[in-house]
Design an enzyme around this catalytic site. Structure first.
Site, PDB file in Angstrom:
ATOM      1  N   GLY A  92       0.824  -1.210   0.000  1.00  0.00           N
ATOM      2  CA  GLY A  92       0.000   0.000   0.000  1.00  0.00           C
ATOM      3  C   GLY A  92       0.851   1.249   0.000  1.00  0.00           C
ATOM      4  O   GLY A  92       2.082   1.215   0.055  1.00  0.00           O
ATOM      5  N   GLY A  94       2.668   3.528   1.531  1.00  0.00           N
ATOM      6  CA  GLY A  94       3.275   3.673   2.853  1.00  0.00           C
ATOM      7  C   GLY A  94       3.813   5.048   3.142  1.00  0.00           C
ATOM      8  O   GLY A  94       4.081   5.380   4.295  1.00  0.00           O
ATOM      9  N   ASP A 127       8.634   5.424   8.540  1.00  0.00           N
ATOM     10  CA  ASP A 127       8.302   6.788   8.983  1.00  0.00           C
ATOM     11  C   ASP A 127       7.492   7.559   7.951  1.00  0.00           C
ATOM     12  O   ASP A 127       7.070   8.695   8.195  1.00  0.00           O
ATOM     13  CB  ASP A 127       9.575   7.566   9.338  1.00  0.00           C
ATOM     14  CG  ASP A 127      10.581   7.628   8.190  1.00  0.00           C
ATOM     15  OD1 ASP A 127      10.172   7.529   7.021  1.00  0.00           O
ATOM     16  OD2 ASP A 127      11.789   7.782   8.482  1.00  0.00           O
ATOM     17  N   GLY A 128       7.265   6.976   6.766  1.00  0.00           N
ATOM     18  CA  GLY A 128       6.439   7.632   5.762  1.00  0.00           C
ATOM     19  C   GLY A 128       7.116   8.778   5.046  1.00  0.00           C
ATOM     20  O   GLY A 128       6.462   9.501   4.289  1.00  0.00           O
ATOM     21  N   ARG A 178       3.821  14.110  -7.311  1.00  0.00           N
ATOM     22  CA  ARG A 178       3.801  13.245  -8.493  1.00  0.00           C
ATOM     23  C   ARG A 178       2.445  13.351  -9.189  1.00  0.00           C
ATOM     24  O   ARG A 178       1.405  13.529  -8.546  1.00  0.00           O
ATOM     25  CB  ARG A 178       4.054  11.784  -8.096  1.00  0.00           C
ATOM     26  CG  ARG A 178       5.305  11.593  -7.261  1.00  0.00           C
ATOM     27  CD  ARG A 178       5.779  10.167  -7.262  1.00  0.00           C
ATOM     28  NE  ARG A 178       4.835   9.218  -6.675  1.00  0.00           N
ATOM     29  CZ  ARG A 178       5.098   7.917  -6.539  1.00  0.00           C
ATOM     30  NH1 ARG A 178       6.242   7.423  -6.969  1.00  0.00           N
ATOM     31  NH2 ARG A 178       4.222   7.112  -5.971  1.00  0.00           N
ATOM     32  N   ASP A 254       4.003  -4.556  -7.475  1.00  0.00           N
ATOM     33  CA  ASP A 254       3.399  -3.367  -6.873  1.00  0.00           C
ATOM     34  C   ASP A 254       3.948  -2.082  -7.479  1.00  0.00           C
ATOM     35  O   ASP A 254       3.462  -0.994  -7.154  1.00  0.00           O
ATOM     36  CB  ASP A 254       3.606  -3.360  -5.354  1.00  0.00           C
ATOM     37  CG  ASP A 254       5.060  -3.439  -4.964  1.00  0.00           C
ATOM     38  OD1 ASP A 254       5.675  -4.490  -5.206  1.00  0.00           O
ATOM     39  OD2 ASP A 254       5.598  -2.453  -4.418  1.00  0.00           O
ATOM     40  N   ASP A 264       7.215   4.714  -9.923  1.00  0.00           N
ATOM     41  CA  ASP A 264       7.983   4.470  -8.698  1.00  0.00           C
ATOM     42  C   ASP A 264       9.488   4.386  -8.964  1.00  0.00           C
ATOM     43  O   ASP A 264      10.068   3.309  -9.055  1.00  0.00           O
ATOM     44  CB  ASP A 264       7.505   3.200  -7.982  1.00  0.00           C
ATOM     45  CG  ASP A 264       6.140   3.399  -7.344  1.00  0.00           C
ATOM     46  OD1 ASP A 264       5.702   4.548  -7.245  1.00  0.00           O
ATOM     47  OD2 ASP A 264       5.514   2.400  -6.956  1.00  0.00           O
TER      48      ASP A 264
END
Length: 491
Positions: A92, A94, A127-128, A178, A254, A264
């Site tokens: 997901g 993150g 920590d994102g 993005r 993913d 990504d």
């Protein structure tokens, strides 16, 4: 107070119309004391922003996750996936949060996403955050790939902060904005299949068909047609990667876009000294995503998507029919692209032999991929001084000389005209690519708060096929120290 113009641009995302199980609604975590690092003038103009607006505090706060009331319905999406060929389960967004949608001048609705916007329920104890180093690389490469004509997500801006996060060493954090028509991945389908949720799987497929592949609605089996569309786009994309020597270091399911976009940008690289087995990701110890492996991994990933869509398609036979299309689709695109890179107009088996011999010479001589094809673009039908720039890239000059004799025989058979052929070759063989050492120079300067090199590099890479003689040094062979650079999955 909303930033001037921004509230008129951001709309609630189409993705938010899916059931609540597909995402978690949450606000970004504000980036402490944010400041502007970079903005893509080209992307800004397409989305009706002026670069000057990004100097305003309202914009800086909005695109760093600090201005919540400018975001219609922010959310993080759930998905799963295979990582390095192993089922990884639920993943997901993150550290990415979807702010909403925007409609650029092209009219194609895009999702606007902040990467590095703080933890989400899918952060898996992370920590994102994203670090400045990787954010610069993603920003530059997204825009460089777009300029090369390769389908990709875009990067609008980078907002930085002096806030440190821990990776191998402490690094300052950043947020990249993005842009993409959709961030739905192969793993989005896998998530519902492996969780035995057929209703959600169908909802997702119907959503994708409605918004991105409406032509499939008219087919006898819309889901088979959808898989075929995705497979063809994937095959075409990877052929384009191969043609510019680009390597995606983490081709997990993913990270694979259902729209056939480059998605990504973690560890990636452009081929320099040619080695078909080159691995751009230091973490990829087994070489799963090496240059020569990427076409078959694209096929493997399409198999993984097909497995997830099997309950919708209905039979293994109908699913296999689509999968059988991928290899021929990829090879057709690859042959056409490399034929054009050689400046040849006609497809025939002799061209394949000629290209294979050329790659053998490049492999044996470790010739620079980009400079080799760009130098070939200057070759004339007859021997000339222009031969020297190409010959200088090869230790085995005699071997290349013999190849040039065969090459010129092909040109003669096609009655090739120098000026026309050279012009066309220069529109498919770029002079400028994002070499790792160029990105590293920009990163080092940015870490000292000098962001000028990011802007300059982005400007040069926005015109990769133009000569730009004033910037020749950006197209030169990499310096010796560049051979020690490594990129990995840590960002």
């Amino acid at each position: 107070m909303q930033p001037s113009g921004l509230h008129q641009v951001l709309l609630p995302s189409q993705f938010s119309s899916l059931p609540a199980s597909f995402f978690t609604k949450l606000q970004p975590t504000p980036l402490p004391a944010p400041y502007l690092v970079a903005v893509s003038d080209q992307a800004a103009a397409e989305f009706r922003f002026s670069p000057e607006q990004f100097q305003e505090q309202e914009f800086i706060h909005a695109f760093s996750g600090s201005q919540h009331n400018s975001h219609p319905e922010p959310l993080a999406a759930v998905y799963s996936g295979h990582q390095f060929g192993v089922w990884a389960g639920q993943l997901g967004d993150g550290r990415a949060i979807l702010l909403g949608d925007a409609i650029p001048k092209s009219g194609v609705r895009h999702e606007v996403q902040l990467k590095g916007a703080g933890p989400t329920p899918y952060s898996r104890a992370g920590d994102g955050r994203a670090v400045l180093r990787s954010s610069i690389r993603e920003f530059l490469c997204s825009e460089a790939m777009h300029a090369l004509g390769i389908p990709t997500s875009r990067a609008l801006s980078i907002m930085g902060s002096d806030h440190y996060v821990m990776r191998e060493t402490p690094e300052t954090s950043a947020v990249v904005t993005r842009l993409s028509p959709s961030f739905i991945r192969f793993g989005s389908f896998e998530h519902w299949y492996y969780n035995n949720r057929p209703d959600e799987l169908k909802v997702l497929a119907d959503f994708v068909i409605t918004h991105y592949f409406p032509q499939c609605q008219q087919e006898d089996n819309p889901y088979q047609a959808l898989l075929a569309c995705i497979a063809r786009r994937t095959a075409a994309l990877i052929a384009q990667w191969q043609a510019v020597g680009f390597m995606h270091g983490v081709m997990n399911t993913d990270n694979m876009s259902i729209l056939g976009l480059t998605l990504d940008y973690g560890p990636f690289g452009f081929m320099e000294a040619y080695d078909e087995r080159h691995i751009c990701n230091h973490t990829d110890q087994q070489g799963r995503y090496a240059y020569h492996m990427q076409p078959r991994i694209g096929h493997w990933n399409t198999h993984a998507l097909a497995q997830a869509m099997l309950p919708l398609i209905g039979s293994i036979e109908e699913t296999q029919q689509v999968l059988d299309v991928y290899p021929a689709e990829f090879e057709n695109h690859r042959q056409n692209l490399f034929r054009q890179k050689l400046g040849l107009r006609h497809t025939n088996p002799d061209n394949t032999v000629l290209l294979d011999r050329f790659f053998d010479l490049m492999q044996q001589n470790h010739a620079d991929f980009t400079l080799t094809f760009r130098s070939l673009s200057h070759i004339r039908n007859e021997s000339s001084q222009e031969d020297e720039r190409l010959l200088d890239l090869f230790i085995d000059r005699e071997g290349l000389h013999q190849w040039l004799i065969s090459y010129r025989e092909h040109l003669l058979m096609e009655k090739s005209q120098n000026e026309e052929r050279q012009f066309l070759m220069k529109t498919i063989n770029p002079k400028y690519i994002l070499r790792n050492y160029l990105a590293q120079i920009a990163i080092k300067k940015a870490q000292q708060k000098d962001f000028s090199e990011i802007k300059k590099l982005n400007m040069i890479l926005n015109n990769p096929y133009h000569e730009q003689p004033e910037h020749d040094q950006y197209a030169a062979l990499p310096p010796d120290w560049a051979g020690h650079l490594e990129v990995s999955c840590s960002s």
